[in-house]
Design a protein around this motif. Structure first.
Motif, PDB file in Angstrom:
ATOM      1  N   GLY A 103       0.812  -1.210   0.000  1.00  0.00           N
ATOM      2  CA  GLY A 103       0.000   0.000   0.000  1.00  0.00           C
ATOM      3  C   GLY A 103       0.845   1.258   0.000  1.00  0.00           C
ATOM      4  O   GLY A 103       0.558   2.213  -0.735  1.00  0.00           O
ATOM      5  N   SER A 104       1.901   1.266   0.809  1.00  0.00           N
ATOM      6  CA  SER A 104       2.780   2.431   0.862  1.00  0.00           C
ATOM      7  C   SER A 104       3.436   2.676  -0.489  1.00  0.00           C
ATOM      8  O   SER A 104       3.528   3.821  -0.951  1.00  0.00           O
ATOM      9  CB  SER A 104       3.846   2.215   1.938  1.00  0.00           C
ATOM     10  OG  SER A 104       4.773   3.276   1.941  1.00  0.00           O
ATOM     11  N   THR A 105       3.879   1.595  -1.145  1.00  0.00           N
ATOM     12  CA  THR A 105       4.508   1.734  -2.465  1.00  0.00           C
ATOM     13  C   THR A 105       3.525   2.268  -3.490  1.00  0.00           C
ATOM     14  O   THR A 105       3.856   3.156  -4.285  1.00  0.00           O
ATOM     15  CB  THR A 105       5.060   0.370  -2.928  1.00  0.00           C
ATOM     16  OG1 THR A 105       5.983  -0.125  -1.963  1.00  0.00           O
ATOM     17  CG2 THR A 105       5.770   0.494  -4.270  1.00  0.00           C
ATOM     18  N   ALA A 106       2.310   1.732  -3.486  1.00  0.00           N
ATOM     19  CA  ALA A 106       1.296   2.179  -4.448  1.00  0.00           C
ATOM     20  C   ALA A 106       0.981   3.663  -4.251  1.00  0.00           C
ATOM     21  O   ALA A 106       0.924   4.430  -5.225  1.00  0.00           O
ATOM     22  CB  ALA A 106       0.032   1.336  -4.297  1.00  0.00           C
ATOM     23  N   PHE A 107       0.779   4.080  -3.008  1.00  0.00           N
ATOM     24  CA  PHE A 107       0.518   5.496  -2.726  1.00  0.00           C
ATOM     25  C   PHE A 107       1.662   6.376  -3.244  1.00  0.00           C
ATOM     26  O   PHE A 107       1.445   7.416  -3.880  1.00  0.00           O
ATOM     27  CB  PHE A 107       0.352   5.722  -1.224  1.00  0.00           C
ATOM     28  CG  PHE A 107      -0.959   5.239  -0.674  1.00  0.00           C
ATOM     29  CD1 PHE A 107      -2.107   5.267  -1.431  1.00  0.00           C
ATOM     30  CD2 PHE A 107      -1.045   4.766   0.626  1.00  0.00           C
ATOM     31  CE1 PHE A 107      -3.323   4.838  -0.928  1.00  0.00           C
ATOM     32  CE2 PHE A 107      -2.245   4.319   1.155  1.00  0.00           C
ATOM     33  CZ  PHE A 107      -3.386   4.352   0.375  1.00  0.00           C
ATOM     34  N   ASN A 108       2.899   5.943  -2.958  1.00  0.00           N
ATOM     35  CA  ASN A 108       4.065   6.751  -3.316  1.00  0.00           C
ATOM     36  C   ASN A 108       4.237   6.837  -4.827  1.00  0.00           C
ATOM     37  O   ASN A 108       4.515   7.908  -5.371  1.00  0.00           O
ATOM     38  CB  ASN A 108       5.321   6.150  -2.678  1.00  0.00           C
ATOM     39  CG  ASN A 108       6.527   7.049  -2.823  1.00  0.00           C
ATOM     40  OD1 ASN A 108       6.441   8.258  -2.635  1.00  0.00           O
ATOM     41  ND2 ASN A 108       7.665   6.473  -3.153  1.00  0.00           N
ATOM     42  N   PHE A 109       4.051   5.713  -5.535  1.00  0.00           N
ATOM     43  CA  PHE A 109       4.244   5.721  -6.986  1.00  0.00           C
ATOM     44  C   PHE A 109       3.188   6.567  -7.691  1.00  0.00           C
ATOM     45  O   PHE A 109       3.478   7.215  -8.696  1.00  0.00           O
ATOM     46  CB  PHE A 109       4.228   4.287  -7.529  1.00  0.00           C
ATOM     47  CG  PHE A 109       5.516   3.522  -7.297  1.00  0.00           C
ATOM     48  CD1 PHE A 109       6.498   4.025  -6.460  1.00  0.00           C
ATOM     49  CD2 PHE A 109       5.727   2.303  -7.909  1.00  0.00           C
ATOM     50  CE1 PHE A 109       7.682   3.329  -6.234  1.00  0.00           C
ATOM     51  CE2 PHE A 109       6.898   1.592  -7.697  1.00  0.00           C
ATOM     52  CZ  PHE A 109       7.876   2.094  -6.860  1.00  0.00           C
ATOM     53  N   ILE A 110       1.960   6.543  -7.171  1.00  0.00           N
ATOM     54  CA  ILE A 110       0.920   7.403  -7.760  1.00  0.00           C
ATOM     55  C   ILE A 110       1.260   8.873  -7.517  1.00  0.00           C
ATOM     56  O   ILE A 110       1.177   9.701  -8.425  1.00  0.00           O
ATOM     57  CB  ILE A 110      -0.458   7.064  -7.173  1.00  0.00           C
ATOM     58  CG1 ILE A 110      -0.882   5.658  -7.582  1.00  0.00           C
ATOM     59  CG2 ILE A 110      -1.512   8.084  -7.642  1.00  0.00           C
ATOM     60  CD1 ILE A 110      -2.122   5.153  -6.870  1.00  0.00           C
ATOM     61  N   ALA A 111       1.688   9.195  -6.292  1.00  0.00           N
ATOM     62  CA  ALA A 111       2.029  10.578  -5.962  1.00  0.00           C
ATOM     63  C   ALA A 111       3.203  11.083  -6.787  1.00  0.00           C
ATOM     64  O   ALA A 111       3.264  12.274  -7.141  1.00  0.00           O
ATOM     65  CB  ALA A 111       2.345  10.689  -4.474  1.00  0.00           C
ATOM     66  N   LEU A 112       4.149  10.194  -7.097  1.00  0.00           N
ATOM     67  CA  LEU A 112       5.334  10.610  -7.857  1.00  0.00           C
ATOM     68  C   LEU A 112       4.989  11.090  -9.264  1.00  0.00           C
ATOM     69  O   LEU A 112       5.795  11.785  -9.890  1.00  0.00           O
ATOM     70  CB  LEU A 112       6.332   9.446  -7.942  1.00  0.00           C
ATOM     71  CG  LEU A 112       7.199   9.216  -6.704  1.00  0.00           C
ATOM     72  CD1 LEU A 112       7.935   7.890  -6.799  1.00  0.00           C
ATOM     73  CD2 LEU A 112       8.182  10.360  -6.516  1.00  0.00           C
ATOM     74  N   GLN A 113       3.818  10.747  -9.753  1.00  0.00           N
ATOM     75  CA  GLN A 113       3.399  11.261 -11.057  1.00  0.00           C
ATOM     76  C   GLN A 113       3.204  12.772 -11.031  1.00  0.00           C
ATOM     77  O   GLN A 113       3.302  13.434 -12.059  1.00  0.00           O
ATOM     78  CB  GLN A 113       2.089  10.603 -11.494  1.00  0.00           C
ATOM     79  CG  GLN A 113       2.222   9.138 -11.917  1.00  0.00           C
ATOM     80  CD  GLN A 113       0.926   8.642 -12.520  1.00  0.00           C
ATOM     81  OE1 GLN A 113      -0.095   8.548 -11.846  1.00  0.00           O
ATOM     82  NE2 GLN A 113       0.941   8.342 -13.808  1.00  0.00           N
ATOM     83  N   TYR A 114       2.926  13.307  -9.848  1.00  0.00           N
ATOM     84  CA  TYR A 114       2.537  14.713  -9.749  1.00  0.00           C
ATOM     85  C   TYR A 114       3.504  15.569  -8.916  1.00  0.00           C
ATOM     86  O   TYR A 114       3.480  16.791  -9.029  1.00  0.00           O
ATOM     87  CB  TYR A 114       1.141  14.809  -9.114  1.00  0.00           C
ATOM     88  CG  TYR A 114       0.114  13.958  -9.816  1.00  0.00           C
ATOM     89  CD1 TYR A 114      -0.512  14.395 -10.981  1.00  0.00           C
ATOM     90  CD2 TYR A 114      -0.232  12.690  -9.323  1.00  0.00           C
ATOM     91  CE1 TYR A 114      -1.452  13.610 -11.625  1.00  0.00           C
ATOM     92  CE2 TYR A 114      -1.171  11.901  -9.960  1.00  0.00           C
ATOM     93  CZ  TYR A 114      -1.776  12.358 -11.110  1.00  0.00           C
ATOM     94  OH  TYR A 114      -2.705  11.574 -11.763  1.00  0.00           O
TER      95      TYR A 114
END
Length: 313
Positions: A103-114
């Motif tokens: 979950g932490s990885t998914a949140f971080n990778f989505i945020a890194l788009q922006y």
């Protein structure tokens, strides 16, 4: 020289003590070097995730990160010759911990788009403060007033980075902050597993859940990688993750956590450099100021933990 009837220790004992001290110092330096190398791997992982996120869905990047890492970890620990590596004494904790990391990885990778790399890492530096708060109810490790002040100041630093009062607040910052809480819970469960399962067992379970879930989801969002560079990046992101965590484990074999922990903050150097070199992103003044506050508070928190561990107040 001996005085008042005391005999001087034999010269051989002094030399042996000096040799042990020198060996311990060299081991600490090796541990610090390995820790910094691990953090450089994690910074490269995030930079790759941000780059790959411009070419495919973030969940596909998550899948690449976990499946490649799982394959490499299985090669390293070779469960065919060592089938006991799959045996865990705390299966439910391993499962929940692995889900939290996913979950932490998914949140971080989505945020890194922006967000910029330096922004995400500055917010993630709040992890030690959240761990300090959660250690009381989960581990019975309650913190005192001075450490509470350090936690509050650290969160003020995060507010300086995110500026929730500003119209420029990006929703992805909230996603990164949520990921920080999830990662803090992951750290708490990691402490709970200490002494129960081997590092090899925990390493496998850390990525197994993420690889399984991402493999189920990825067919629905799959995009064929547009270039060979993207394929190489998908492999490399797993390699950086697996190798970075292996370096982290080895580093703790050379030096105690109290020595290594302050060097966690060197990651902002790598992230800022990669953000500038790869994405031409210059950190904003508020990000640098907030990061400085968070780092200073985190270092004080580590200092207080060492004082308490020695029996101080």
């Amino acid at each position: 020289m001996a005085t008042d009837g005391q005999m001087a220790p034999p010269a051989g004992d002094e030399a042996a003590a000096e040799n042990r001290a020198a060996a311990a110092a060299r081991a600490r330096l090796k541990g610090i070097g390995l820790m910094c190398a691990a953090l450089a791997c994690f910074a490269c992982l995030d930079a790759l995730a941000k780059w790959l996120g411009t070419q495919m869905d973030p969940m596909q990047v998550v899948w690449a990160r976990y499946t490649a890492a799982l394959a490499m970890i299985l090669i390293i620990f070779n469960p065919i010759r060592n089938p006991g590596v799959f045996v865990t004494r705390r299966p439910w904790i391993q499962a929940i911990r692995s889900a939290l990391l996913f979950g932490s990885t998914a949140f971080n990778f989505i945020a890194l788009q922006y967000l910029q790399l330096d922004q995400t890492v500055s917010i993630m530096f709040a992890t030690p403060f959240i761990v300090a708060i959660l250690s009381g109810p989960f581990l019975g490790e309650w913190i005192g007033m001075r450490r509470w002040i350090a936690v509050i100041v650290g969160f003020l630093g995060v507010l300086v980075v995110t500026r929730p009062w500003s119209a420029d607040l990006h929703w992805a910052m909230l996603l990164t902050f949520a990921g920080t809480w999830v990662y803090a819970l992951y750290n708490i469960l990691t402490r709970m597993l200490a002494g129960h399962d081997s590092a090899a067992t925990t390493s496998i379970y850390s990525v197994a859940f993420g690889a399984a879930v991402a493999t189920i989801l990825v067919p629905f969002i799959w995009t064929t990688p547009p270039t060979l560079g993207a394929v190489a990046g998908m492999i490399a992101i797993g390699a950086f993750g697996a190798f970075g965590h292996w370096l982290l484990i080895v580093a703790h074999g050379y030096a105690p956590p109290g020595i290594l922990a302050p060097f966690i903050y060197t990651q902002i150097v790598w992230m800022t450099a990669l953000g500038w070199l790869v994405f031409a992103q210059v950190p904003a003044a508020n990000t640098l100021a907030g990061a400085a506050i968070v780092i200073a508070s985190g270092l004080y928190l580590l200092y207080r933990e060492r004082v308490v561990a020695r029996g101080g107040r």
